[in-house]
Design a protein around this motif. Sequence first.
Motif, PDB file in Angstrom:
ATOM      1  N   PHE A  52       0.849  -1.184   0.000  1.00  0.00           N
ATOM      2  CA  PHE A  52       0.000   0.000   0.000  1.00  0.00           C
ATOM      3  C   PHE A  52       0.889   1.241   0.000  1.00  0.00           C
ATOM      4  CE2 PHE A  52      -1.974  -3.503   2.152  1.00  0.00           C
ATOM      5  CZ  PHE A  52      -3.229  -3.571   1.559  1.00  0.00           C
ATOM      6  N   VAL A  53       0.404   2.283  -0.654  1.00  0.00           N
ATOM      7  CA  VAL A  53       1.136   3.549  -0.679  1.00  0.00           C
ATOM      8  C   VAL A  53       0.194   4.647  -0.195  1.00  0.00           C
ATOM      9  CG1 VAL A  53       2.385   5.224  -2.083  1.00  0.00           C
ATOM     10  CG2 VAL A  53       2.606   2.772  -2.579  1.00  0.00           C
ATOM     11  N   MET A  54       0.600   5.298   0.887  1.00  0.00           N
ATOM     12  CA  MET A  54      -0.155   6.420   1.417  1.00  0.00           C
ATOM     13  C   MET A  54       0.518   7.684   0.894  1.00  0.00           C
ATOM     14  SD  MET A  54      -2.816   6.800   3.493  1.00  0.00           S
ATOM     15  CE  MET A  54      -2.866   5.553   4.775  1.00  0.00           C
ATOM     16  N   LEU A  55      -0.235   8.480   0.129  1.00  0.00           N
ATOM     17  CA  LEU A  55       0.256   9.759  -0.382  1.00  0.00           C
ATOM     18  C   LEU A  55      -0.349  10.848   0.494  1.00  0.00           C
ATOM     19  CD1 LEU A  55      -0.152   9.155  -4.212  1.00  0.00           C
ATOM     20  CD2 LEU A  55       1.911   8.920  -2.822  1.00  0.00           C
ATOM     21  N   GLU A  56       0.533  11.600   1.154  1.00  0.00           N
ATOM     22  CA  GLU A  56       0.087  12.590   2.119  1.00  0.00           C
ATOM     23  C   GLU A  56       0.659  13.958   1.767  1.00  0.00           C
ATOM     24  OE1 GLU A  56       1.189  11.354   6.097  1.00  0.00           O
ATOM     25  OE2 GLU A  56       1.165   9.256   5.480  1.00  0.00           O
ATOM     26  N   ALA A  57      -0.082  14.999   2.105  1.00  0.00           N
ATOM     27  CA  ALA A  57       0.431  16.368   2.018  1.00  0.00           C
ATOM     28  C   ALA A  57       0.006  17.075   3.296  1.00  0.00           C
ATOM     29  CB  ALA A  57      -0.102  17.099   0.792  1.00  0.00           C
ATOM     30  N   TRP A  58       0.969  17.730   3.918  1.00  0.00           N
ATOM     31  CA  TRP A  58       0.753  18.429   5.181  1.00  0.00           C
ATOM     32  C   TRP A  58       1.156  19.882   5.030  1.00  0.00           C
ATOM     33  CZ3 TRP A  58      -1.917  15.843   8.701  1.00  0.00           C
ATOM     34  CH2 TRP A  58      -1.983  14.443   8.558  1.00  0.00           C
ATOM     35  N   ARG A  59       0.505  20.745   5.775  1.00  0.00           N
ATOM     36  CA  ARG A  59       0.791  22.172   5.732  1.00  0.00           C
ATOM     37  C   ARG A  59       2.267  22.439   6.050  1.00  0.00           C
ATOM     38  NH1 ARG A  59      -2.546  23.788   9.684  1.00  0.00           N
ATOM     39  NH2 ARG A  59      -0.857  23.529  11.153  1.00  0.00           N
ATOM     40  N   ASP A  60       2.797  21.709   7.023  1.00  0.00           N
ATOM     41  CA  ASP A  60       4.197  21.886   7.427  1.00  0.00           C
ATOM     42  C   ASP A  60       4.592  20.746   8.365  1.00  0.00           C
ATOM     43  OD1 ASP A  60       2.960  22.559   9.880  1.00  0.00           O
ATOM     44  OD2 ASP A  60       3.186  24.709   9.520  1.00  0.00           O
ATOM     45  N   GLN A  61       5.829  20.784   8.841  1.00  0.00           N
ATOM     46  CA  GLN A  61       6.319  19.726   9.735  1.00  0.00           C
ATOM     47  C   GLN A  61       5.528  19.696  11.036  1.00  0.00           C
ATOM     48  OE1 GLN A  61       8.829  17.297   9.066  1.00  0.00           O
ATOM     49  NE2 GLN A  61       7.915  16.432  10.918  1.00  0.00           N
ATOM     50  N   ASP A  62       5.126  20.852  11.539  1.00  0.00           N
ATOM     51  CA  ASP A  62       4.333  20.877  12.772  1.00  0.00           C
ATOM     52  C   ASP A  62       3.023  20.117  12.606  1.00  0.00           C
ATOM     53  OD1 ASP A  62       6.277  22.346  14.087  1.00  0.00           O
ATOM     54  OD2 ASP A  62       5.263  24.275  13.795  1.00  0.00           O
ATOM     55  N   ALA A  63       2.385  20.255  11.446  1.00  0.00           N
ATOM     56  CA  ALA A  63       1.138  19.531  11.182  1.00  0.00           C
ATOM     57  C   ALA A  63       1.381  18.027  11.147  1.00  0.00           C
ATOM     58  CB  ALA A  63       0.511  20.010   9.876  1.00  0.00           C
ATOM     59  N   LEU A  64       2.484  17.616  10.545  1.00  0.00           N
ATOM     60  CA  LEU A  64       2.819  16.193  10.508  1.00  0.00           C
ATOM     61  C   LEU A  64       3.129  15.683  11.912  1.00  0.00           C
ATOM     62  CD1 LEU A  64       3.337  13.542   9.042  1.00  0.00           C
ATOM     63  CD2 LEU A  64       5.670  14.356   8.571  1.00  0.00           C
TER      64      LEU A  64
END
Length: 95
Positions: A52-64
């Motif tokens: 499985f591949v999870m493709l993620e986008a986060w506002r910034d490192q703090d959000a992650l």
Amino acid sequence: MKDLIVVATITAKEGNEVLVREALERVVPPSRAEAGCLRYDLNIDLGNHASFVMLEAWRDQDALDAHEATPHFLDLVKAIGGKADIQIVKLNQVL
């Protein structure tokens, strides 16, 4: 600053394919609801249905970082720990 992109490849160990898939499916809705989440998409490798591949986008490192401290993410880690091989790549878009 560009969004933080995460590509997580999760390959279930033999006999754990269903368990891993179900755990991954459970984490998607609450992750998408997080304030810093821009994208959280679960995909399956057509050539290997244990991968499985999870493709993620986060506002910034703090959000992650906030995501990785949530109960639903910690439950995922516990559920698939030792049952899957995981590769994580963090990216920033260049152009």
